[in-house]
Design a protein around this motif. Structure first.
Motif, mmCIF file in Angstrom:
data_model
loop_
_atom_site.group_PDB
_atom_site.id
_atom_site.type_symbol
_atom_site.label_atom_id
_atom_site.label_comp_id
_atom_site.label_asym_id
_atom_site.label_seq_id
_atom_site.Cartn_x
_atom_site.Cartn_y
_atom_site.Cartn_z
ATOM 1 N N LEU A 20 0.826 -1.203 0.000
ATOM 2 C CA LEU A 20 0.000 0.000 0.000
ATOM 3 C C LEU A 20 0.864 1.258 0.000
ATOM 4 C CD1 LEU A 20 -2.767 -1.142 2.499
ATOM 5 C CD2 LEU A 20 -3.115 -0.573 0.087
ATOM 6 N N ARG A 21 1.900 1.270 0.828
ATOM 7 C CA ARG A 21 2.795 2.434 0.869
ATOM 8 C C ARG A 21 3.445 2.676 -0.494
ATOM 9 N NH1 ARG A 21 4.351 0.279 6.301
ATOM 10 N NH2 ARG A 21 3.472 1.737 7.803
ATOM 11 N N ALA A 22 3.886 1.610 -1.142
ATOM 12 C CA ALA A 22 4.522 1.747 -2.458
ATOM 13 C C ALA A 22 3.533 2.300 -3.479
ATOM 14 C CB ALA A 22 5.077 0.404 -2.919
ATOM 15 N N ARG A 23 2.321 1.805 -3.463
ATOM 16 C CA ARG A 23 1.312 2.265 -4.434
ATOM 17 C C ARG A 23 0.926 3.716 -4.164
ATOM 18 N NH1 ARG A 23 -0.457 2.927 -9.106
ATOM 19 N NH2 ARG A 23 -2.647 2.552 -9.495
ATOM 20 N N GLU A 25 2.808 5.990 -2.758
ATOM 21 C CA GLU A 25 3.950 6.801 -3.190
ATOM 22 C C GLU A 25 3.940 6.991 -4.703
ATOM 23 O OE1 GLU A 25 8.785 6.472 -3.340
ATOM 24 O OE2 GLU A 25 7.759 5.629 -1.595
ATOM 25 N N GLU A 26 3.639 5.927 -5.412
ATOM 26 C CA GLU A 26 3.578 5.991 -6.874
ATOM 27 C C GLU A 26 2.485 6.960 -7.338
ATOM 28 O OE1 GLU A 26 1.945 2.938 -10.214
ATOM 29 O OE2 GLU A 26 3.380 2.107 -8.788
ATOM 30 N N LEU A 27 1.321 6.879 -6.699
ATOM 31 C CA LEU A 27 0.192 7.714 -7.102
ATOM 32 C C LEU A 27 0.360 9.181 -6.727
ATOM 33 C CD1 LEU A 27 -2.730 5.311 -6.186
ATOM 34 C CD2 LEU A 27 -2.067 6.029 -8.488
ATOM 35 N N THR A 28 1.133 9.458 -5.693
ATOM 36 C CA THR A 28 1.270 10.836 -5.216
ATOM 37 C C THR A 28 2.590 11.471 -5.632
ATOM 38 O OG1 THR A 28 2.108 10.062 -3.071
ATOM 39 C CG2 THR A 28 -0.278 10.471 -3.254
ATOM 40 N N ARG A 29 3.326 10.788 -6.491
ATOM 41 C CA ARG A 29 4.584 11.356 -6.981
ATOM 42 C C ARG A 29 4.285 12.650 -7.726
ATOM 43 N NH1 ARG A 29 6.539 7.048 -9.930
ATOM 44 N NH2 ARG A 29 7.232 6.186 -7.956
ATOM 45 N N PRO A 30 5.092 13.710 -7.487
ATOM 46 C CA PRO A 30 4.853 14.977 -8.193
ATOM 47 C C PRO A 30 5.056 14.809 -9.696
ATOM 48 C CG PRO A 30 6.575 15.208 -6.511
ATOM 49 C CD PRO A 30 6.190 13.776 -6.572
ATOM 50 N N PRO A 31 4.409 15.653 -10.485
ATOM 51 C CA PRO A 31 4.583 15.561 -11.934
ATOM 52 C C PRO A 31 6.035 15.849 -12.328
ATOM 53 C CG PRO A 31 3.156 17.421 -11.350
ATOM 54 C CD PRO A 31 3.508 16.715 -10.094
ATOM 55 N N GLU A 32 6.405 15.328 -13.464
ATOM 56 C CA GLU A 32 7.757 15.544 -13.960
ATOM 57 C C GLU A 32 7.992 17.029 -14.200
ATOM 58 O OE1 GLU A 32 8.491 13.181 -17.411
ATOM 59 O OE2 GLU A 32 7.709 11.376 -16.467
ATOM 60 N N ALA A 33 9.235 17.452 -14.035
ATOM 61 C CA ALA A 33 9.584 18.848 -14.265
ATOM 62 C C ALA A 33 9.228 19.231 -15.696
ATOM 63 C CB ALA A 33 11.071 19.058 -14.017
ATOM 64 N N GLY A 34 8.622 20.393 -15.830
ATOM 65 C CA GLY A 34 8.259 20.876 -17.158
ATOM 66 C C GLY A 34 6.904 20.413 -17.635
ATOM 67 N N ALA A 35 6.265 19.532 -16.900
ATOM 68 C CA ALA A 35 4.943 19.056 -17.309
ATOM 69 C C ALA A 35 3.921 20.153 -17.061
ATOM 70 C CB ALA A 35 4.566 17.806 -16.532
ATOM 71 N N THR A 66 -7.181 2.261 3.682
ATOM 72 C CA THR A 66 -6.910 0.834 3.882
ATOM 73 C C THR A 66 -5.616 0.653 4.662
ATOM 74 O OG1 THR A 66 -8.072 0.277 1.848
ATOM 75 C CG2 THR A 66 -6.563 -1.391 2.721
ATOM 76 N N LEU A 67 -4.586 1.449 4.353
ATOM 77 C CA LEU A 67 -3.323 1.364 5.095
ATOM 78 C C LEU A 67 -3.559 1.623 6.583
ATOM 79 C CD1 LEU A 67 -0.252 1.094 5.304
ATOM 80 C CD2 LEU A 67 -0.086 3.520 4.657
ATOM 81 N N ASN A 68 -4.363 2.622 6.904
ATOM 82 C CA ASN A 68 -4.665 2.898 8.315
ATOM 83 C C ASN A 68 -5.372 1.715 8.977
ATOM 84 O OD1 ASN A 68 -3.481 5.425 8.347
ATOM 85 N ND2 ASN A 68 -5.363 6.483 7.793
ATOM 86 N N GLU A 69 -6.236 1.036 8.236
ATOM 87 C CA GLU A 69 -6.917 -0.145 8.766
ATOM 88 C C GLU A 69 -5.920 -1.283 9.005
ATOM 89 O OE1 GLU A 69 -9.978 -0.964 5.909
ATOM 90 O OE2 GLU A 69 -11.165 0.783 6.481
ATOM 91 N N VAL A 70 -4.975 -1.446 8.101
ATOM 92 C CA VAL A 70 -3.942 -2.482 8.249
ATOM 93 C C VAL A 70 -3.073 -2.178 9.462
ATOM 94 C CG1 VAL A 70 -1.865 -3.453 7.189
ATOM 95 C CG2 VAL A 70 -3.928 -3.147 5.811
ATOM 96 N N LEU A 71 -2.671 -0.920 9.622
ATOM 97 C CA LEU A 71 -1.848 -0.531 10.775
ATOM 98 C C LEU A 71 -2.606 -0.745 12.086
ATOM 99 C CD1 LEU A 71 -0.213 2.726 9.347
ATOM 100 C CD2 LEU A 71 0.798 0.434 9.508
ATOM 101 N N ALA A 72 -3.899 -0.461 12.080
ATOM 102 C CA ALA A 72 -4.718 -0.688 13.280
ATOM 103 C C ALA A 72 -4.807 -2.179 13.595
ATOM 104 C CB ALA A 72 -6.105 -0.088 13.096
ATOM 105 N N ALA A 73 -4.906 -3.013 12.559
ATOM 106 C CA ALA A 73 -4.937 -4.466 12.779
ATOM 107 C C ALA A 73 -3.620 -4.942 13.379
ATOM 108 C CB ALA A 73 -5.227 -5.196 11.470
ATOM 109 N N GLN A 74 -2.507 -4.370 12.913
ATOM 110 C CA GLN A 74 -1.208 -4.722 13.483
ATOM 111 C C GLN A 74 -1.156 -4.348 14.965
ATOM 112 O OE1 GLN A 74 1.193 -2.583 10.552
ATOM 113 N NE2 GLN A 74 2.008 -4.540 9.823
ATOM 114 N N GLU A 75 -1.722 -3.201 15.313
ATOM 115 C CA GLU A 75 -1.775 -2.793 16.722
ATOM 116 C C GLU A 75 -2.631 -3.758 17.539
ATOM 117 O OE1 GLU A 75 -2.946 1.285 17.263
ATOM 118 O OE2 GLU A 75 -1.474 1.988 15.796
ATOM 119 N N ARG A 76 -3.746 -4.204 16.957
ATOM 120 C CA ARG A 76 -4.610 -5.145 17.684
ATOM 121 C C ARG A 76 -3.894 -6.473 17.925
ATOM 122 N NH1 ARG A 76 -8.220 -2.805 14.192
ATOM 123 N NH2 ARG A 76 -8.391 -4.639 12.847
#
Length: 111
Positions: A20-23, A25-35, A66-76
Protein backbone atom coordinates in the motif's frame (compact mmCIF):
# COMPACT_ATOMS: atom_id res chain seq x y z
CA UNK A 1 -5.97 -18.03 17.40
CA UNK A 2 -2.67 -19.61 18.11
CA UNK A 3 0.71 -17.89 17.82
CA UNK A 4 1.57 -19.51 14.48
CA UNK A 5 -1.58 -18.16 12.86
CA UNK A 6 -0.99 -14.71 14.35
CA UNK A 7 2.58 -14.78 13.02
CA UNK A 8 1.25 -15.60 9.56
CA UNK A 9 -1.37 -12.86 9.79
CA UNK A 10 1.21 -10.35 11.05
CA UNK A 11 3.46 -11.18 8.10
CA UNK A 12 0.56 -10.83 5.67
CA UNK A 13 -0.40 -7.48 7.17
CA UNK A 14 3.20 -6.27 6.95
CA UNK A 15 3.36 -7.24 3.29
CA UNK A 16 0.03 -5.49 2.61
CA UNK A 17 1.25 -2.32 4.37
CA UNK A 18 4.42 -2.32 2.29
CA UNK A 19 2.43 -2.78 -0.94
CA UNK A 20 0.00 0.00 0.00
CA UNK A 21 2.79 2.43 0.87
CA UNK A 22 4.52 1.75 -2.46
CA UNK A 23 1.31 2.27 -4.43
CA UNK A 24 0.45 5.46 -2.53
CA UNK A 25 3.95 6.80 -3.19
CA UNK A 26 3.58 5.99 -6.87
CA UNK A 27 0.19 7.71 -7.10
CA UNK A 28 1.27 10.84 -5.22
CA UNK A 29 4.58 11.36 -6.98
CA UNK A 30 4.85 14.98 -8.19
CA UNK A 31 4.58 15.56 -11.93
CA UNK A 32 7.76 15.54 -13.96
CA UNK A 33 9.58 18.85 -14.27
CA UNK A 34 8.26 20.88 -17.16
CA UNK A 35 4.94 19.06 -17.31
CA UNK A 36 1.96 21.30 -17.81
CA UNK A 37 -1.36 20.48 -16.29
CA UNK A 38 -4.53 22.38 -16.84
CA UNK A 39 -8.08 22.39 -18.02
CA UNK A 40 -8.73 24.28 -21.20
CA UNK A 41 -11.37 24.61 -23.86
CA UNK A 42 -9.94 21.66 -25.75
CA UNK A 43 -9.09 18.26 -24.45
CA UNK A 44 -5.39 17.76 -24.74
CA UNK A 45 -2.50 16.20 -22.91
CA UNK A 46 -2.71 18.74 -20.08
CA UNK A 47 -6.39 18.09 -19.49
CA UNK A 48 -5.93 14.35 -19.69
CA UNK A 49 -3.05 14.50 -17.23
CA UNK A 50 -5.05 16.69 -14.83
CA UNK A 51 -7.96 14.25 -14.92
CA UNK A 52 -5.58 11.33 -14.32
CA UNK A 53 -4.02 13.11 -11.33
CA UNK A 54 -7.47 13.72 -9.86
CA UNK A 55 -8.29 10.03 -10.24
CA UNK A 56 -4.90 9.06 -8.76
CA UNK A 57 -5.49 11.34 -5.77
CA UNK A 58 -8.83 9.69 -5.12
CA UNK A 59 -7.28 6.23 -5.39
CA UNK A 60 -4.42 7.25 -3.08
CA UNK A 61 -6.95 8.49 -0.52
CA UNK A 62 -8.75 5.15 -0.59
CA UNK A 63 -5.47 3.23 -0.29
CA UNK A 64 -4.41 5.43 2.62
CA UNK A 65 -7.65 4.53 4.42
CA UNK A 66 -6.91 0.83 3.88
CA UNK A 67 -3.32 1.36 5.10
CA UNK A 68 -4.66 2.90 8.31
CA UNK A 69 -6.92 -0.15 8.77
CA UNK A 70 -3.94 -2.48 8.25
CA UNK A 71 -1.85 -0.53 10.78
CA UNK A 72 -4.72 -0.69 13.28
CA UNK A 73 -4.94 -4.47 12.78
CA UNK A 74 -1.21 -4.72 13.48
CA UNK A 75 -1.77 -2.79 16.72
CA UNK A 76 -4.61 -5.15 17.68
CA UNK A 77 -2.27 -8.10 17.22
CA UNK A 78 0.22 -6.45 19.57
CA UNK A 79 -2.52 -5.67 22.10
CA UNK A 80 -3.96 -9.19 21.94
CA UNK A 81 -7.37 -8.01 20.70
CA UNK A 82 -7.01 -9.08 17.06
CA UNK A 83 -9.96 -11.10 15.78
CA UNK A 84 -12.52 -9.43 18.02
CA UNK A 85 -15.01 -6.82 16.86
CA UNK A 86 -14.00 -3.35 18.09
CA UNK A 87 -17.71 -2.54 18.60
CA UNK A 88 -19.17 -5.57 20.38
CA UNK A 89 -16.02 -7.56 21.23
CA UNK A 90 -17.49 -10.72 19.68
CA UNK A 91 -15.15 -12.86 17.58
CA UNK A 92 -14.90 -11.88 13.92
CA UNK A 93 -15.71 -14.91 11.73
CA UNK A 94 -12.59 -16.63 10.39
CA UNK A 95 -13.85 -16.39 6.80
CA UNK A 96 -14.10 -12.60 7.13
CA UNK A 97 -10.57 -12.37 8.53
CA UNK A 98 -9.27 -14.68 5.82
CA UNK A 99 -10.80 -12.44 3.14
CA UNK A 100 -9.88 -9.17 4.87
CA UNK A 101 -7.24 -9.71 7.60
CA UNK A 102 -7.47 -6.06 8.67
CA UNK A 103 -11.21 -6.27 9.41
CA UNK A 104 -11.98 -4.51 12.67
CA UNK A 105 -15.62 -5.47 13.02
CA UNK A 106 -17.88 -8.46 12.78
CA UNK A 107 -20.26 -8.66 9.81
CA UNK A 108 -23.10 -7.18 11.86
CA UNK A 109 -21.11 -4.01 12.61
CA UNK A 110 -19.38 -3.70 9.23
CA UNK A 111 -20.45 -0.78 7.13
Amino acid sequence: MDDIELDDIAAELQLKATELRARIEELTRPPEAGATIGFGKRIGDGTTQAIQQMADASTAESLHKTLNEVLAAQERIQEGTYGRCVVCQDPIPAARLEFRPWAATCVEHAG
